[in-house]
Design an enzyme around this catalytic site. Structure first.
Site, PDB file in Angstrom:
ATOM      1  N   ALA A  28      39.919  33.060  44.025  1.00  0.00           N
ATOM      2  CA  ALA A  28      40.737  31.888  43.715  1.00  0.00           C
ATOM      3  C   ALA A  28      40.195  30.560  44.223  1.00  0.00           C
ATOM      4  O   ALA A  28      40.363  29.526  43.570  1.00  0.00           O
ATOM      5  CB  ALA A  28      42.148  32.090  44.270  1.00  0.00           C
ATOM      6  N   CYS A  67      31.942  30.203  34.823  1.00  0.00           N
ATOM      7  CA  CYS A  67      31.521  28.850  34.424  1.00  0.00           C
ATOM      8  C   CYS A  67      30.043  28.888  34.048  1.00  0.00           C
ATOM      9  O   CYS A  67      29.271  27.990  34.378  1.00  0.00           O
ATOM     10  CB  CYS A  67      31.800  27.833  35.529  1.00  0.00           C
ATOM     11  SG  CYS A  67      31.013  28.209  37.114  1.00  0.00           S
ATOM     12  N   ASP A  86      37.972  35.055  38.002  1.00  0.00           N
ATOM     13  CA  ASP A  86      37.019  33.959  37.762  1.00  0.00           C
ATOM     14  C   ASP A  86      35.818  34.257  38.648  1.00  0.00           C
ATOM     15  O   ASP A  86      35.740  33.827  39.789  1.00  0.00           O
ATOM     16  CB  ASP A  86      37.671  32.617  38.112  1.00  0.00           C
ATOM     17  CG  ASP A  86      36.811  31.445  37.686  1.00  0.00           C
ATOM     18  OD1 ASP A  86      36.156  31.539  36.636  1.00  0.00           O
ATOM     19  OD2 ASP A  86      36.781  30.438  38.421  1.00  0.00           O
TER      20      ASP A  86
END
Length: 491
Positions: A298, A420, A367
């Site tokens: 996170a 990303c 993520d």
């Protein structure tokens, strides 16, 4: 929706007190002195700057150019505090693996100017030198000439303006090296991108990475601020802006960030700096009031806080991260943005946590740590800190984290894998490998959550820096069948 099990055994960080503040940097006073014009960096504890100023001989020809000869010009090489602090911070990043975003401006003086040096010099390429100190000095000198409009004679004694041509005869490696030098990227990265996306697209991507990035602001709905309210504030500050097309809470700005900071919009938690590409990952998760969500990697918390703002104070997000310092920043930001009532910080390695946790969640966001290839315009340090050998280690870690996060999904729940990165080996290939190991999951196409222009043929979300004028990102939405068994298995 409610999760099964109990959270009584989950370790979490203690709540912040009202008086809690982030610790000040221990590097607010630099032990180094820098003289870029003489290419020397040395310890200055017992040194005093000379009061004499050297005379730099120059001559001006008829065309107005400057050359060596008749005229003299005074050159000030006394210690610049911005250079000194920038060098120390660059050393911490280069040698100590520090996060550039944590080297903040809490010290005395103009921290913003110091970080300007750090942020913009990280992207400049230097040749392979024996001394890291010399590389840092060359980066700072390059920044002063190219970005700070400092006369070259004031930053360096001499320069070599020759650049190789990539289109002269030579082998492939010579071609890659020439492109790498011209576009300031590592050779292995240039080669990789040409193989994945082709020569023209690779050059466009490198050009994008070297341009001044634009930024996006997210209006903080947790404090009741809408995009219309944020636009009103920006108009009052005379900050040029445009509304985001895919996201209702976002506004794009190319200049004027200093005005936003000085007006206190970020400090007061009214808005956050967050790229639209990250916001679209949250759209793929589709957080709704009442959801029980876990964000598996996170910190520093941009996606966590955006998801929290969409819960409307109903539901819970458990934010897990292995880095306690960055997790503390997430917790502080949650209080600042008034979404702390639905955010619980958990300091743990996901792989260990998943083995012991008995709770299953409606929605799981992973993520994952990645190469960061999609954010090189804003994180130029990554291109030099990342090595070719890192890619295999990253893919192995991504597979491990995917396997661990899948254990946390309740039957009928959703796992969202995001990066990303724009590298297919970190994105589509990782999802394909995961589905082979876990046939109980299937792809849930993202067409209901993001505009068509961001969809891949497989139904994944993908943003491209050149195509969409935002950071590169990827997300796959994976649905766990209600029985947690292979749906293709014969009964």
């Amino acid at each position: 929706m409610e999760a099964t099990g109990t959270l009584s055994t989950i370790p979490h960080l203690p709540p912040l007190s009202a008086k809690h503040t982030a610790p000040k940097s221990s590097f607010s006073h630099s032990p180094f002195t820098i003289f870029p014009s003489s290419h020397v960096i040395h310890c200055a504890r017992n040194q005093k700057p000379s009061k004499s100023k050297p005379q730099v001989p120059t001559s001006r020809n008829q065309s107005g150019g400057v050359g060596r000869g008749r005229e003299t010009r005074e050159l000030n090489i006394e210690v610049s505090p911005h250079r000194a602090v920038a060098a120390v911070r660059l050393l911490r990043i280069e040698r100590g693996g520090a996060f550039a975003d944590l080297l903040n401006d809490t010290g005395k003086g103009s921290g913003r100017n110091e970080m300007e040096y750090v942020e913009r010099t990280l992207g400049f390429r230097t040749r392979e030198l024996d001394s890291r100190d010399l590389k840092l000095i060359l980066r700072i000198g390059s920044y002063e000439i190219v970005k700070a409009d400092m006369p070259p004679y004031a930053a360096v004694h001499e320069e070599d303006n020759s650049l190789p041509s990539p289109f002269l005869d030579g082998d492939d490696r010579t071609f890659w090296r020439a492109l790498a030098t011209i576009h300031s990227h590592p050779v292995w990265m240039v080669k990789r991108w040409i193989q994945h996306i082709g020569l023209e697209a690779a050059i466009q991507l490198m050009t994008w990475n070297n341009t001044e990035p634009c930024f996006s602001l997210r209006a903080n709905m947790g404090k009741g601020l809408t995009r219309a309210n944020l636009i009103t504030q920006l108009n009052m500050l005379n900050v040029t802006h445009e509304p985001s097309m895919p996201l209702d809470e976002f506004v794009r700005i190319r200049t004027g960030m200093q005005a936003v900071i000085q007006a206190g919009l970020l400090k007061d938690g009214l808005c956050s700096v967050q790229d639209e590409s990250a916001g679209l990952v949250v759209s793929v998760v589709d957080p709704r009031p009442g959801d029980n969500i876990i964000d598996c990697c996170a910190a520093p918390g941009g996606k966590t806080l955006f998801m929290a703002s969409r819960l409307s104070a109903q539901g819970m997000i458990h934010a897990i991260d292995i880095n306690k310092g960055r997790l503390r920043i997430l917790q502080e930001s949650a209080y600042l943005q008034q979404v702390h009532s639905v955010v619980t910080a958990v300091h743990s390695d996901l792989r260990t946590f998943a083995e012991s946790c008995k709770v299953k969640f409606d929605k799981v966001l992973l993520d994952a740590p990645c190469s960061g290839f999609g954010v090189l315009s804003k994180r130029p340090d990554l291109r030099w800190n990342r090595k070719f050998e890192d890619m295999e280690e990253l893919k192995k870690l991504q597979d491990e984290l995917l396997d661990s996060s899948s254990k946390l999904v309740k039957a009928g729940g959703v796992l969202v894998y995001s990066t990303c990165s724009i590298d297919p080996e970190e994105n589509e290939e990782r999802v394909a490998a995961f589905l082979l190991r876990h046939p109980e999951f299937c792809i849930d196409p993202a067409d209901r959550y993001v505009p068509q222009t961001f969809l891949t043929k497989q139904g994944f979300y993908r943003s491209c820096p050149v195509e969409h004028s935002m950071d590169g990102a990827f997300a796959a939405r994976l649905l766990l069948h209600s029985s947690r068994e292979n749906p293709n298995q014969d009964s």
